[in-house]
Design an enzyme around this catalytic site. Structure first.
Site, PDB file in Angstrom:
ATOM      1  N   GLY A 278      20.842 -22.172 -20.378  1.00  0.00           N
ATOM      2  CA  GLY A 278      20.084 -21.025 -19.906  1.00  0.00           C
ATOM      3  C   GLY A 278      20.908 -19.858 -19.423  1.00  0.00           C
TER       4      GLY A 278
ATOM      5  N   ARG B 105       7.379  -4.369  -5.000  1.00  0.00           N
ATOM      6  CA  ARG B 105       6.312  -4.608  -4.022  1.00  0.00           C
ATOM      7  C   ARG B 105       6.835  -5.296  -2.762  1.00  0.00           C
ATOM      8  NH1 ARG B 105       2.021  -7.143  -8.219  1.00  0.00           N
ATOM      9  NH2 ARG B 105       3.977  -7.644  -9.272  1.00  0.00           N
TER      10      ARG B 105
ATOM     11  N   HIS C  13       6.865   1.549  -6.929  1.00  0.00           N
ATOM     12  CA  HIS C  13       5.696   1.157  -6.140  1.00  0.00           C
ATOM     13  C   HIS C  13       5.742   1.794  -4.750  1.00  0.00           C
ATOM     14  CE1 HIS C  13       2.270  -1.266  -5.029  1.00  0.00           C
ATOM     15  NE2 HIS C  13       2.917  -1.730  -3.978  1.00  0.00           N
TER      16      HIS C  13
ATOM     17  N   ASP D 116      -7.223   2.030  -3.488  1.00  0.00           N
ATOM     18  CA  ASP D 116      -6.978   1.491  -2.146  1.00  0.00           C
ATOM     19  C   ASP D 116      -6.284   2.549  -1.294  1.00  0.00           C
ATOM     20  OD1 ASP D 116      -4.161   1.380  -2.734  1.00  0.00           O
ATOM     21  OD2 ASP D 116      -4.483  -0.549  -3.715  1.00  0.00           O
TER      22      ASP D 116
ATOM     23  N   LYS E  33     -10.594  -1.076   1.196  1.00  0.00           N
ATOM     24  CA  LYS E  33     -10.781  -2.511   1.013  1.00  0.00           C
ATOM     25  C   LYS E  33      -9.914  -3.271   2.002  1.00  0.00           C
ATOM     26  CE  LYS E  33      -7.157  -2.948  -2.479  1.00  0.00           C
ATOM     27  NZ  LYS E  33      -6.828  -3.068  -3.883  1.00  0.00           N
TER      28      LYS E  33
ATOM     29  N   ASP F  48      -3.526   4.478 -10.256  1.00  0.00           N
ATOM     30  CA  ASP F  48      -2.618   3.663  -9.464  1.00  0.00           C
ATOM     31  C   ASP F  48      -1.283   3.583 -10.191  1.00  0.00           C
ATOM     32  OD1 ASP F  48      -1.791   2.140  -7.336  1.00  0.00           O
ATOM     33  OD2 ASP F  48      -3.357   0.630  -7.529  1.00  0.00           O
TER      34      ASP F  48
END
Length: 318
Positions: free
Chosen positions: A41, A99, A133, A175, A198, A224
């Protein structure tokens, strides 16, 4: 920060069609690289052409599989620096881990800062991205960061779509956290703004509490920066129709993450159309009649050209 003798654009495996599209807009050939994995990997990178003295731009969205794509980019930066590239710019159309930009509770990591440290430590000289973000992530880097805005793409699209009949159109922030972003979009469109308030009880679940502003009889555009599971988007859309009396619901976002059952959720929702940019590959949304894409490649190509020529790119932020 010396300017290289020429531009070399290379990419990892995250979004090859986007990189090819950027190169077409620049009239350049995509650099030849091999990005593969060993049997265990580990990621292996080989540059198949010289980058000595060149201004190298590595195009790589850190989307799913995010850790593999991030590691590919870091190894490519290291390879370019060791091959004597004059300058290395990480072009990250979608910046993953954005985020996680603050401590929401005790003992939380700030992963966005960790990723910024990794990119700088690998040897990157600057970063070019779009619609972070959280805009303050630019301050996590000790190198220049150019954060492009996807707003012009959507403004152009919806102005053409509603040409001559824009009086009953309204912008809605899905939001509270997206109010500043949606307000800037509304100003560019010359339209009014409403907000869906919300309360999020747990991750990826949202309970709509109230609609701030009147959307009755309006065609609504929700704006958004990203759509992940689409749960919040679809719940907000339902509330706008059932509680607010909106006539039609459209949505747009710069990044279509679209994890889990998001595509099925959008197809079953009251949303009429969802527009994304192509910063993330869109294989998962194929077959959906509601999801459409606009290309951000011309915008990134212009930014790359201006960075190489040492020309201001501030006009691209307007």
């Amino acid at each position: 920060m010396a300017q290289g003798k020429d531009i070399k654009i290379i990419c990892g495996n995250s979004n090859i069609p986007f990189a090819e599209n950027v190169c077409r807009n620049l009239g350049l050939r995509l650099g030849s690289t091999n990005v593969s994995t060993f049997s265990d990997g580990e990621i292996a990178v080989s540059l198949n052409e010289t980058v000595r003295g060149s201004d190298v731009f590595i195009l790589q969205s850190t989307c799913t599989p995010i850790n593999d794509n991030l590691m590919e980019m870091l190894i490519m930066v290291d390879a370019c620096k060791r091959a004597s590239a004059s300058r290395v710019t990480c072009v990250i159309p979608y910046f993953g881990y954005a985020r996680q930009d603050r401590k929401a509770k005790a003992r939380d990591p700030i992963s966005a800062k960790l990723v910024a440290n990794l990119i700088v430590s690998a040897g990157s000289d600057r970063v070019l991205t779009m619609d972070l973000h959280a805009a303050q992530i630019q301050g996590f880097f000790d190198i220049p960061v150019d954060n492009l805005l996807g707003t012009p793409l959507f403004v152009d699209h919806f102005q053409k779509k509603f040409k001559g009949s824009i009086d009953d159109v309204m912008i809605v922030s899905p939001d509270i956290g997206s109010v500043a972003r949606a307000r800037a979009f509304a100003l560019k469109m010359g339209l009014s703004l409403a907000i869906v308030d919300k309360r999020r009880e747990k991750a990826n679940q949202a309970e709509v509490m109230n609609i701030i502003g009147s959307v009755e009889g309006k065609r609504v555009i929700m704006y958004d920066d990203m759509v992940d599971t689409a749960g919040s988007l679809c719940e907000a859309a339902t509330a706008l129709v059932e509680k607010g009396g909106a006539k039609e619901i459209y949505a747009c976002a710069s990044h279509g993450v679209l994890s889990g059952e998001s595509v099925e959720r959008i197809d079953k929702s009251v949303v009429k159309e969802v527009i994304f940019s192509d910063t993330i590959p869109h294989e998962r949304s194929k077959g959906s009649a509601k999801i459409k894409y606009l290309s951000a490649a011309p915008l990134f190509a212009e930014a790359i050209k201006r960075i190489f020529e040492e020309v201001s790119i501030s006009t691209l932020f307007r």
